[in-house]
Design an enzyme around this catalytic site. Structure first.
Site, PDB file in Angstrom:
ATOM      1  N   GLY A  61      -1.045  -6.034   1.395  1.00  0.00           N
ATOM      2  CA  GLY A  61      -0.836  -4.723   0.793  1.00  0.00           C
ATOM      3  C   GLY A  61      -0.318  -3.739   1.815  1.00  0.00           C
ATOM      4  N   GLY A  62       0.203  -2.636   1.331  1.00  0.00           N
ATOM      5  CA  GLY A  62       0.674  -1.579   2.208  1.00  0.00           C
ATOM      6  C   GLY A  62      -0.475  -0.706   2.675  1.00  0.00           C
ATOM      7  N   HIS A  90     -14.769   2.714   6.960  1.00  0.00           N
ATOM      8  CA  HIS A  90     -14.968   1.291   6.681  1.00  0.00           C
ATOM      9  C   HIS A  90     -16.417   0.889   6.949  1.00  0.00           C
ATOM     10  CE1 HIS A  90     -10.893  -0.595   6.060  1.00  0.00           C
ATOM     11  NE2 HIS A  90     -10.554   0.642   6.386  1.00  0.00           N
TER      12      HIS A  90
END
Length: 256
Positions: free
Chosen positions: A74-75, A116
């Site tokens: 993914g980007g 994260h």
């Protein structure tokens, strides 16, 4: 609870966009949602049957067997990391392999790392390393690697393989030295591919950046990174049981 226990999700809310997406997520966790009015039989020789509107099926139970190797592409800000975390959320033994440095001198990077960390379950083990080949061939639990792109950046740094920003810029090394550095990076990529193929982990999910969808990078370093990561992604996908592209949190399967 054991391997044969059927988990049925009840009391669900509406934060998941569709029933199809809910079913997809529950499948990762070995759970199922059933229609209102469904009667579930538990115990005895009919355990595992369900009856609803006089219809029944003996094979409705889900037996969750995660793919051995999964590559999620993914980007930037596509939701690929969140998708990876979702896929292993029900696993009791997860090692989160962080390949990016802490970089406390960069507030923006530190904020990304913190986001994260906050999102991950407290019982997950975190391992900060770029030695992915060793991790893949020694760990036996579930691995979540985030990300292949930051690993490649570290490998290029270690090999001093970045080209000068312009052809006229002083590089401090000869053409032969730079080519040797590139070959060293390629050998590290080959070692990673071999370890990915031979992994001892019960399951591994790796996150990587999809490159090449935009403009041609204006710098030699940008083009080098695009080419190396693009080749590496192709090789890893070839050796994966599952691969998907994540775009704005929507998951597009990439069948072999």
């Amino acid at each position: 609870m054991g391997e044969g226990t059927q988990v049925v999700a009840v009391g669900l809310d509406h934060r998941v966009a569709s029933e199809r997406e809910l079913e997809r997520r529950l499948a990762f966790w070995g759970a199922v949602a059933v229609p209102d009015g469904t009667v579930l039989r538990t115990g005895g020789e009919h355990s595992g049957d369900r009856h609803s509107d006089d219809r029944h099926s003996d094979d409705w139970a889900i037996r969750r067997v995660p793919p051995r190797r999964t590559l999620l592409l993914g980007g930037s800000r596509s939701g690929k990391s969140a998708e990876a975390e979702l896929r292993v959320a029900a696993e009791p033994d997860v090692t989160y392999v962080a390949t990016g440095p802490s970089r406390d001198d960069d507030p923006d990077w530190a904020a990304r790392v913190k986001a994260h960390q906050t999102r991950r379950p407290a019982h997950w083990r975190t391992l900060e390393t770029t030695d992915l080949a060793t991790v893949l061939t020694t760990e036996t639990g579930v691995l979540l690697i985030d990300a292949i792109g930051t690993w490649l950046t570290a490998v290029i740094d270690a090999a001093n393989a970045w080209p000068p920003s312009t052809p006229d810029s002083p590089s401090g090394s000869s053409v032969e030295d730079h080519e040797a550095a590139i070959q060293a990076v390629r050998r590290e990529c080959d070692a990673l591919i071999d370890a990915w193929r031979q992994t001892t982990a019960r399951a591994v999910v790796a996150v990587s950046d999809e490159v090449g969808l935009g403009l041609i990078p204006p710098t030699p370093g940008g083009r080098l990174f695009r080419d190396l990561l693009g080749d590496l992604n192709q090789s890893l996908a070839t050796q994966s049981e599952d691969a998907a592209l994540v775009v704005t949190s929507r998951v597009i399967p990439l069948p072999a």
